[in-house]
Design a protein around this motif. Structure first.
Motif, mmCIF file in Angstrom:
data_model
loop_
_atom_site.group_PDB
_atom_site.id
_atom_site.type_symbol
_atom_site.label_atom_id
_atom_site.label_comp_id
_atom_site.label_asym_id
_atom_site.label_seq_id
_atom_site.Cartn_x
_atom_site.Cartn_y
_atom_site.Cartn_z
ATOM 1 N N ASN A 329 0.824 -1.204 0.000
ATOM 2 C CA ASN A 329 0.000 0.000 0.000
ATOM 3 C C ASN A 329 0.866 1.265 0.000
ATOM 4 O O ASN A 329 0.546 2.251 -0.665
ATOM 5 N N SER A 330 1.939 1.212 0.742
ATOM 6 C CA SER A 330 2.857 2.344 0.768
ATOM 7 C C SER A 330 3.478 2.564 -0.613
ATOM 8 O O SER A 330 3.643 3.707 -1.065
ATOM 9 N N MET A 331 3.782 1.464 -1.301
ATOM 10 C CA MET A 331 4.355 1.555 -2.649
ATOM 11 C C MET A 331 3.322 2.064 -3.656
ATOM 12 O O MET A 331 3.669 2.795 -4.590
ATOM 13 N N LYS A 332 2.051 1.695 -3.481
ATOM 14 C CA LYS A 332 0.989 2.216 -4.349
ATOM 15 C C LYS A 332 0.924 3.748 -4.237
ATOM 16 O O LYS A 332 0.767 4.455 -5.238
ATOM 17 N N LEU A 333 1.027 4.236 -3.013
ATOM 18 C CA LEU A 333 0.986 5.681 -2.808
ATOM 19 C C LEU A 333 2.164 6.347 -3.511
ATOM 20 O O LEU A 333 2.004 7.398 -4.155
ATOM 21 N N ASP A 334 3.332 5.739 -3.423
ATOM 22 C CA ASP A 334 4.507 6.269 -4.124
ATOM 23 C C ASP A 334 4.250 6.329 -5.631
ATOM 24 O O ASP A 334 4.590 7.322 -6.291
ATOM 25 N N ASP A 335 3.658 5.260 -6.179
ATOM 26 C CA ASP A 335 3.354 5.218 -7.615
ATOM 27 C C ASP A 335 2.422 6.350 -8.022
ATOM 28 O O ASP A 335 2.624 7.018 -9.045
ATOM 29 N N LEU A 336 1.362 6.544 -7.227
ATOM 30 C CA LEU A 336 0.366 7.555 -7.565
ATOM 31 C C LEU A 336 0.935 8.976 -7.481
ATOM 32 O O LEU A 336 0.647 9.816 -8.350
ATOM 33 N N LEU A 337 1.740 9.218 -6.486
ATOM 34 C CA LEU A 337 2.353 10.545 -6.351
ATOM 35 C C LEU A 337 3.278 10.830 -7.522
ATOM 36 O O LEU A 337 3.302 11.940 -8.064
ATOM 37 N N LYS A 338 4.014 9.808 -7.913
ATOM 38 C CA LYS A 338 4.946 9.986 -9.033
ATOM 39 C C LYS A 338 4.191 10.194 -10.345
ATOM 40 O O LYS A 338 4.604 11.020 -11.189
ATOM 41 N N ALA A 339 3.075 9.479 -10.542
ATOM 42 C CA ALA A 339 2.350 9.534 -11.807
ATOM 43 C C ALA A 339 1.394 10.716 -11.913
ATOM 44 O O ALA A 339 1.220 11.290 -13.010
ATOM 45 N N MET A 340 0.775 11.102 -10.803
ATOM 46 C CA MET A 340 -0.316 12.067 -10.867
ATOM 47 C C MET A 340 0.023 13.461 -10.374
ATOM 48 O O MET A 340 -0.654 14.429 -10.741
ATOM 49 N N VAL A 341 1.015 13.586 -9.515
ATOM 50 C CA VAL A 341 1.363 14.898 -8.969
ATOM 51 C C VAL A 341 2.517 15.474 -9.760
ATOM 52 O O VAL A 341 3.633 14.953 -9.731
ATOM 53 N N LYS A 342 2.261 16.524 -10.466
ATOM 54 C CA LYS A 342 3.293 17.146 -11.307
ATOM 55 C C LYS A 342 4.008 18.268 -10.576
ATOM 56 O O LYS A 342 3.455 18.921 -9.715
#
Length: 342
Positions: A329-342
């Motif tokens: 779950n922690s890694m999912k959050l990392d993925d989303l921040l990297k992909a969606m937060v510019k």
């Protein structure tokens, strides 16, 4: 007469002197005995006070073999107070989060294993024999919902087995806490969760600022039959992105009562997704067997989707997106921040 009187007087004096000397000797001996007894008593008291106590770090032989009873899904089980060799069937993610290296890692011929954990331990094929597990001689086995009553009995013949209660399995926090309690390190779970909660709070704020109420869909590409599975808000693997990370689900996912729903490619446009997260059901994006199915994502239907046109389709790695454990779950959050937060 006078001479006799003098002799009697000297005899009396001599008796008195001898009696006094004898008394002194007795007192001296008694004093020495009392000192010796006091010294011995002091040594005994010191030995008692310095005896290793439970939790002191100087574990005694009796403490090493100490056990306690906890209640799992299939009843009470007697487990070591301080387990040293732990096998975590399907729960290695939690063990790693708690700083514990399992003696084996589960493996399924069709599903593979949780590669994201990078564990350097022998693989245990959960569809095969118990030989590898036997060889590693665990003193405690911890299993999740993948272990039914029959499997539980098999594990129990190898070592004390704690099957996590079904009621806790829907919440990764409860699973982590249950495992930490079984290992005798509840304080470690508290520390892990405190760090995780802070990370989620920070990440949620960034995601909400970047996406607002834009709708997000999570889809698995089923390679064999080229279908798709839409994951609902109650999905154990990905529901966390809605319940904890604050993302807004597409209407169909929000209304689902089941964990997932198989949909055709033609239904994808009806999802009204502003963002689409997708991963294959097995292997990686570069796996040879996935190449034909992946071509679907380059087809005309997908290219016509608003999310695709805006660059809002995210190809994630299956390994940690298809588990709901705390590290994943922690890694999912990392993925989303990297992909969606510019």
């Amino acid at each position: 007469m006078v001479r006799w009187g003098r002799k009697f007087l000297w005899a009396a004096v001599l008796i008195v002197v001898m009696t006094a000397l004898a008394a002194c000797g007795t007192d001296s001996s008694t004093t020495k005995d009392n000192v010796a007894k006091t010294e011995n008593a002091g040594e005994s008291t010191s030995a008692i006070n310095n005896k290793p106590t439970e939790g002191s770090g100087n574990a005694s032989a009796s403490e090493e073999g100490a056990t306690r009873t906890i209640t799992g899904e299939f009843g009470d089980v007697e487990i070591p107070v301080k387990p040293k060799r732990v096998a975590g069937i399907y729960v290695e993610d939690y063990l790693k989060a708690l700083g514990v290296t399992p003696v084996v890692q589960w493996y399924h011929p069709s599903w593979g294993k949780q590669d994201y954990l990078n564990l350097d331990v022998p693989e245990f094929d959960i569809t095969g024999s118990m030989e590898v597990l036997l060889e590693k001689d665990p003193d405690l086995i911890i299993a999740d919902g993948g272990a039914d009553a029959a499997r539980y009995e098999q594990y129990s013949k190898i070592a004390p087995t704690y099957r996590i209660p079904e009621a806790a399995l829907q919440d990764s926090r409860q699973v982590l806490t249950a495992i930490a309690d079984a290992l005798g390190i509840p304080e470690k779970a508290e520390a892990v969760l405190a760090e995780y909660d802070q990370k989620v709070a920070d990440g949620k704020a960034k995601l909400q600022q970047a996406l607002g109420q834009e709708k997000v869909a999570v889809i698995r590409l089923n390679v064999a039959d080229k279908t798709f599975a839409l994951f609902g808000v109650k999905n154990r693997f990905t529901g966390v992105i809605y319940s904890q990370f604050g993302l807004t689900p597409v209407p169909m996912a929000a209304e689902m009562t089941e964990y997932q729903s198989i949909i055709s490619e033609e239904l994808i446009p009806q999802l009204q997704a502003d963002h689409i997260i997708v991963f294959p059901d097995n292997g990686g994006w570069d796996t040879e067997g996935n190449q034909e199915a992946i071509q679907i994502l380059d087809g005309p239907l997908w290219k016509s989707l608003p999310a695709v046109k805006k660059g809002n389709i995210y190809r994630m790695e299956r390994s940690h997106w298809q588990t709901g454990a705390i590290t994943a779950n922690s890694m999912k959050l990392d993925d989303l921040l990297k992909a969606m937060v510019k």
